[in-house]
Design an enzyme around this catalytic site. Structure first.
Site, short mmCIF file in Angstrom:
data_model
loop_
_atom_site.label_atom_id
_atom_site.label_comp_id
_atom_site.label_asym_id
_atom_site.label_seq_id
_atom_site.Cartn_x
_atom_site.Cartn_y
_atom_site.Cartn_z
N CYS A 22 -13.02 2.85 14.04
CA CYS A 22 -11.58 3.46 14.25
C CYS A 22 -11.67 4.90 14.23
CB CYS A 22 -10.71 3.00 13.04
SG CYS A 22 -11.37 3.89 11.44
N ARG A 57 2.46 4.87 8.83
CA ARG A 57 1.66 3.73 8.31
C ARG A 57 1.40 3.94 6.67
NH1 ARG A 57 -3.90 4.10 10.30
NH2 ARG A 57 -3.95 2.71 8.57
N ASP A 115 -9.69 10.78 1.32
CA ASP A 115 -8.04 10.93 1.59
C ASP A 115 -7.30 11.95 1.34
OD1 ASP A 115 -8.53 8.48 2.98
OD2 ASP A 115 -7.32 7.15 1.40
N ARG A 147 -17.04 2.35 10.33
CA ARG A 147 -16.59 1.42 9.33
C ARG A 147 -16.89 -0.12 9.39
NH1 ARG A 147 -10.45 3.58 8.06
NH2 ARG A 147 -11.09 2.72 5.92
N LYS A 190 0.14 2.76 -1.24
CA LYS A 190 -0.12 1.74 -0.07
C LYS A 190 -1.54 0.86 -0.41
CE LYS A 190 -2.31 3.67 3.55
NZ LYS A 190 -3.55 2.83 4.05
N ASN A 191 -2.62 1.69 -0.82
CA ASN A 191 -3.84 1.26 -0.89
C ASN A 191 -3.92 0.24 -2.11
OD1 ASN A 191 -4.58 2.54 1.58
ND2 ASN A 191 -6.03 4.08 0.55
#
Ligand code: UD1
Length: 420
Positions: free
Chosen positions: A116, A400, A308, A121, A22-23
């Site tokens: 968030c 997500r 993460d 951030r 994803k990233n």
């Protein structure tokens, strides 16, 4: 709203194929904005964040064609360099359109992402970098507004290591006049994947993967085809899930190359991990002991232990033998899963950015709430080892970032069901 019901106590066993990262996919989708010619991407994971990014790009005038995990983007009709608040607020990575838009269109209006769940951030480094490259950047009514005739190469130094900041500035610099040097650059493998894609589009970049990246600006970029790298965080999450359940799994479509810190810690915890490698294929095989040993971690930018993966390691430590100390140094509020894990019987004490996890013999299923993407992954791991049923609420966070998670877990022998 969908929930996930897990019946704990089953060992994970078998094989699963990992998805594209994803990233890596998110910035690389934005790279399509830099060219008038089509960019074709393969191994793109089907995730809500990817859907959001594709919607944002098409709203800007990019033609999007999707066929399973292959996506072709044609930005020849790019006509609306705006990222509205409604989209940016659901996905902070939308800020990644800023650099490419300014570079290609000479203007952009991108909503500020705001805070968030895991922290404030800010995006000040992205803004500072573009300003150093000659853009006129201001914040107006919650939007970053940037204008320039053409960006100029510059020497950029980011105050902290920022992944999307490095990506935004690297993309912007590909079309700037002259050389840009990004110092204190993030070294994440996803940055290397983005650089590889940009180079195949005609960009001149060296040093990606180190903390100094040099980019010689070119007048235009052309079309290309690029395969998105495997998702190292998804891979690490399945390794943890197998480790916690005393399982034995084989993960394909992935690589251990970017997972040193995670693999090391899992081996410290008592797991046996080996890779199977040929020129065209790699698999990771993990065999877990009956009970893991506690392992302490400290999150830091790559190549150190990834933030993460912090929630997943907190989860495996809840049932490990001994005490683990977990230090979170990247985000200021990334322990929200701890109180949820406590609902399952975990023994966790939090003091600022440090969590002390005392392993218990057994967790007991309960209803818990997912608070962010990786927290959800931690809760799933805990649910897989807990006695009885665990119901995880708000799993939209999970959608997500984890492709086909119920199917993959079920194929590995877990009892997992989506309920509404
Ligand atoms: C990326 C990843 C995310 C991961 C994080 C850290 C993507 C899409 N997301 O997020 O999954 O958790 O890296 O590995 O790739 N900061 C500032 N000012 C800035 C930029 C960052 O203060 O302009 C701070 C942040 O608040 C944070 C730290 O720097 O405390 C690192 O953030 P950053 O690396 O930018 O995270 P993201 O790129 O948003």
């Amino acid at each position: 709203m969908d929930k996930l019901l897990i019946e704990g106590g089953h060992r994970l066993q078998g094989e699963a194929r990992m998805s594209g990262a994803k990233n890596a996919a998110l910035p690389i989708l934005c790279a399509a904005l830099l060219s008038r010619e089509p960019l074709t991407l393969t191994n793109v994971p089907q995730l809500n964040d990817i859907g959001t990014m594709l919607k944002l790009l098409s709203q800007m005038g990019v033609a999007v064609q999707q066929d399973g995990s292959t996506v072709t983007l044609d930005a020849s009709g790019l006509n609306n360099p705006v990222a509205p608040y409604e989209m940016v607020k659901t996905m902070r990575a939308s800020i990644l359109v800023l650099g490419p838009l300014v570079a290609r269109c000479g203007e952009a209006r991108v909503s500020l992402p705001g805070g968030c769940a895991i922290g404030a951030r800010p995006v000040d480094q992205h803004i500072k970098g573009l300003a150093s490259m000659g853009a006129d950047v201001s914040v107006e009514h919650g939007y970053v507004v940037a204008r320039t005739t053409r960006l100029r190469g510059a020497r950029l130094f980011t105050d902290m290591v920022t992944v999307t900041g490095t990506e935004n500035l690297m993309m912007a610099a590909t079309l700037a006049e002259g050389e840009t040097v990004i110092e204190n650059a993030a070294r994440e493998p996803e940055i290397v994947d983005l650089a590889n894609c940009l180079v195949s589009m005609g960009a001149r970049i060296s040093g990606a993967g180190s903390d100094v990246i040099r980019i010689q600006g070119v007048d235009r970029l052309h079309g290309a085809t690029h395969r998105i790298m495997p998702d190292r965080i998804e891979t690490g999450t399945y390794l943890c899930a197998a480790a916690a359940t005393g399982g034995e799994i084989r993960l394909t479509g992935t690589s251990a190359a970017y997972l040193d810190a995670v693999v090391d810690k899992l081996m410290d915890a008592g797991c046996d991990i080996r890779t199977e490698k040929s020129p065209s294929f790699e698999a990771i095989v993990l065999r877990a002991p009956e009970r893991l040993k506690a392992v302490s971690i400290r999150t830091s930018p790559y190549p150190a232990f990834p933030t993460d993966m912090q929630a997943q390691f907190m989860a495996i430590n809840t049932v490990a033998d001994g005490t683990a100390v977990i230090r979170e140094t990247i985000f200021e509020n990334r322990f929200m899963h701890a109180v949820e894990l406590a609902r399952l019987g975990a023994d966790i004490r939090i003091d600022g950015n440090t969590a002390v996890v005392q392993g218990v013999a057994q967790l007991d299923g309960a209803t818990v709430m997912a608070t962010d993407l990786r927290a959800s992954a931690g809760l799933i791991i805990a649910g897989l080892v807990a006695n009885g049923e665990t119901l995880i609420e708000r799993i939209y966070h999970l959608d997500r970032g984890y492709e086909h998670i119920e199917q993959k877990l079920t194929a590995l022998g877990a009892t997992v069901r989506r309920v509404s």
